[in-house]
Design a protein around this motif. Structure first.
Motif, PDB file in Angstrom:
ATOM      1  N   LEU A  62     -20.513  74.233 -45.465  1.00 30.01           N
ATOM      2  CA  LEU A  62     -20.358  72.872 -44.936  1.00 30.01           C
ATOM      3  C   LEU A  62     -18.888  72.514 -44.695  1.00 30.01           C
ATOM      4  CD1 LEU A  62     -22.635  70.934 -44.360  1.00 30.01           C
ATOM      5  CD2 LEU A  62     -22.360  69.958 -46.631  1.00 30.01           C
ATOM      6  N   PHE A  63     -18.048  72.936 -45.597  1.00 28.96           N
ATOM      7  CA  PHE A  63     -16.619  72.558 -45.511  1.00 28.96           C
ATOM      8  C   PHE A  63     -15.737  73.801 -45.489  1.00 28.96           C
ATOM      9  CE2 PHE A  63     -18.762  69.029 -47.640  1.00 28.96           C
ATOM     10  CZ  PHE A  63     -18.364  67.966 -46.843  1.00 28.96           C
ATOM     11  N   TYR A  64     -14.616  73.694 -44.788  1.00 28.44           N
ATOM     12  CA  TYR A  64     -13.654  74.796 -44.770  1.00 28.44           C
ATOM     13  C   TYR A  64     -12.240  74.201 -44.657  1.00 28.44           C
ATOM     14  CZ  TYR A  64     -14.173  73.755 -39.804  1.00 28.44           C
ATOM     15  OH  TYR A  64     -14.237  73.096 -38.615  1.00 28.44           O
ATOM     16  N   ILE A  65     -11.251  75.069 -44.954  1.00 25.64           N
ATOM     17  CA  ILE A  65      -9.860  74.599 -44.908  1.00 25.64           C
ATOM     18  C   ILE A  65      -9.221  75.006 -43.585  1.00 25.64           C
ATOM     19  CG2 ILE A  65      -7.573  74.896 -45.943  1.00 25.64           C
ATOM     20  CD1 ILE A  65      -9.011  75.166 -48.647  1.00 25.64           C
ATOM     21  N   ILE A  66      -8.541  74.055 -42.965  1.00 23.86           N
ATOM     22  CA  ILE A  66      -7.792  74.354 -41.742  1.00 23.86           C
ATOM     23  C   ILE A  66      -6.319  74.415 -42.128  1.00 23.86           C
ATOM     24  CG2 ILE A  66      -7.210  73.558 -39.406  1.00 23.86           C
ATOM     25  CD1 ILE A  66      -9.786  71.819 -39.553  1.00 23.86           C
ATOM     26  N   GLU A  67      -5.671  75.555 -41.872  1.00 20.40           N
ATOM     27  CA  GLU A  67      -4.238  75.670 -42.195  1.00 20.40           C
ATOM     28  C   GLU A  67      -3.435  75.522 -40.911  1.00 20.40           C
ATOM     29  OE1 GLU A  67      -2.828  78.354 -44.933  1.00 20.40           O
ATOM     30  OE2 GLU A  67      -4.471  78.056 -46.339  1.00 20.40           O
ATOM     31  N   GLU A  68      -2.426  74.642 -40.956  1.00 20.68           N
ATOM     32  CA  GLU A  68      -1.621  74.415 -39.733  1.00 20.68           C
ATOM     33  C   GLU A  68      -0.173  74.775 -39.968  1.00 20.68           C
ATOM     34  OE1 GLU A  68      -2.519  70.325 -39.063  1.00 20.68           O
ATOM     35  OE2 GLU A  68      -4.176  70.778 -37.718  1.00 20.68           O
ATOM     36  N   MET A 118       5.679  75.508 -46.072  1.00 23.70           N
ATOM     37  CA  MET A 118       4.308  75.640 -46.571  1.00 23.70           C
ATOM     38  C   MET A 118       3.331  75.049 -45.552  1.00 23.70           C
ATOM     39  SD  MET A 118       2.981  74.476 -50.306  1.00 23.70           S
ATOM     40  CE  MET A 118       1.269  74.584 -50.710  1.00 23.70           C
ATOM     41  N   PRO A 119       2.300  75.800 -45.188  1.00 27.32           N
ATOM     42  CA  PRO A 119       1.376  75.258 -44.173  1.00 27.32           C
ATOM     43  C   PRO A 119       0.629  74.029 -44.679  1.00 27.32           C
ATOM     44  CG  PRO A 119       0.477  77.249 -45.165  1.00 27.32           C
ATOM     45  CD  PRO A 119       1.872  77.106 -45.708  1.00 27.32           C
ATOM     46  N   GLU A 120       0.387  73.130 -43.735  1.00 26.43           N
ATOM     47  CA  GLU A 120      -0.357  71.921 -44.108  1.00 26.43           C
ATOM     48  C   GLU A 120      -1.855  72.225 -44.087  1.00 26.43           C
ATOM     49  OE1 GLU A 120      -1.038  67.484 -42.444  1.00 26.43           O
ATOM     50  OE2 GLU A 120       0.891  68.415 -41.956  1.00 26.43           O
ATOM     51  N   ARG A 121      -2.568  71.723 -45.080  1.00 29.76           N
ATOM     52  CA  ARG A 121      -4.005  71.999 -45.162  1.00 29.76           C
ATOM     53  C   ARG A 121      -4.819  70.749 -44.859  1.00 29.76           C
ATOM     54  NH1 ARG A 121      -4.064  75.451 -50.744  1.00 29.76           N
ATOM     55  NH2 ARG A 121      -3.494  77.450 -49.844  1.00 29.76           N
TER      56      ARG A 121
END
Lengths: 239, 70
Positions: free
Chosen positions: B64-70, B1-4
């Motif tokens: 303003l905010f967004y999710i970064i998936e790694e 599962m990708p880390e958010r």
């Protein structure tokens, strides 16, 4: 009507804060004077005389006035806290300055207590090594040490102005809460390690228990306190 | 599962409005350190603070905010 400036509102808040501090000091003085009176009364055997004169048990003569005074004191505090007029919410700009002022004060108190706790721990460690090898009573007789630790824990939890609603709302600032939460979590881990260490020492080397307890108590305070101050300092710096 | 992780454009949008960290803190009623730690992604703000910041800057929380998936 001209709106008061931020600085004027802050000056009013500081004056109110000083008034609360005066109330707290008077409370402390009142209880100290009362304790002194009790000591004098016991010294001259007054409770025994009164109990004989009134035909009451001695315990009732001693405890009744204490309970009545404690109740009066609590009622006065409740009156002071609850019967005041509700205060209007502050402008965000004033709120921000108050957060800074109270956080700074809390940080300074914490920083002042860190070397004090370290010094007391070192002192206690030496006392217990010399006098109390295996004698727990000698360690716990050092009530001042335990008192200081409790006071510091309270200071960390309640802060210096918990009777002031403005302080309470300022210390509920999101970042402050998050930092306290992190420091608290670390403090819990430290306290568990300290308890484990005390148990192990008690099981395998009981004579060293007197030397271990002060070290463990300080570990549970110093580590989270230093961590909190470090996190707070880091929060003010750019990445 | 990708880390958010939570990313943000707070510094960028604050800059376009010509506000310093202290100015924004004063408008939002939080400390400058709070703004600094949110900008540096050290501290994840609550929904309340995120909404307050978006409102203060005249934008939306999604901007303003967004999710970064790694």
């Amino acid at each position: 009507m001209v709106e008061p400036s931020d600085d004027e509102i802050l000056a009013q808040e500081r004056e109110r804060d000083r008034a609360l501090t005066r109330t707290k000091l008077w409370s402390v003085l009142f209880w100290m004077a009362f304790a002194l009176l009790l000591v004098v009364a016991f010294n001259y055997g007054i409770p025994q005389r009164v109990s004989r004169w009134a035909g009451l048990p001695e315990a009732a003569v001693v405890w009744l006035p204490i309970i009545v005074l404690a109740l009066l004191w609590v009622l006065a505090l409740i009156y002071r806290l609850r019967m005041n007029r509700a205060r209007a919410p502050l402008r965000p700009s004033v709120q921000r300055k108050l957060v800074d002022i109270y956080t700074q004060r809390q940080r300074r108190i914490l920083i002042a207590f860190i070397p004090l706790a370290a010094f007391l721990a070192f002192n206690q460690f030496n006392i217990s090594r010399e006098r109390a090898a295996g004698d727990l009573a000698a360690v716990f007789a050092q009530g001042a040490f335990v008192f200081f630790m409790l006071m510091m824990a309270l200071m960390l939890v309640l802060g210096p102005g918990f009777l002031n609603s403005r302080f309470r709302s300022a210390s509920a600032d999101e970042l402050n809460r998050a930092l306290r939460g992190r420091a608290g979590a670390l403090g819990y881990v430290c306290a568990m390690i300290a308890l484990g260490a005390v148990y192990l020492v008690y099981s395998f080397a009981p004579p060293d228990l007197g030397r271990t307890i002060p070290f463990c108590m300080v570990l549970a305070f110093l580590v989270p306190a230093i961590y909190y101050v470090w996190c707070d300092w880091r929060a003010g710096r750019d990445a | 599962m990708p880390e958010r992780r939570l990313g943000n454009r707070l510094k960028e949008i604050r800059g376009t409005r010509g506000l310093t960290q202290t100015d924004l803190a004063a408008l939002a009623g939080v400390s400058r350190k709070t703004i600094n730690t949110v900008e540096n992604s050290v501290f994840i703000p609550s929904t309340l603070l995120a909404l307050a910041l978006a409102q203060t800057l005249g934008t939306t929380v999604e901007e303003l905010f967004y999710i970064i998936e790694e």
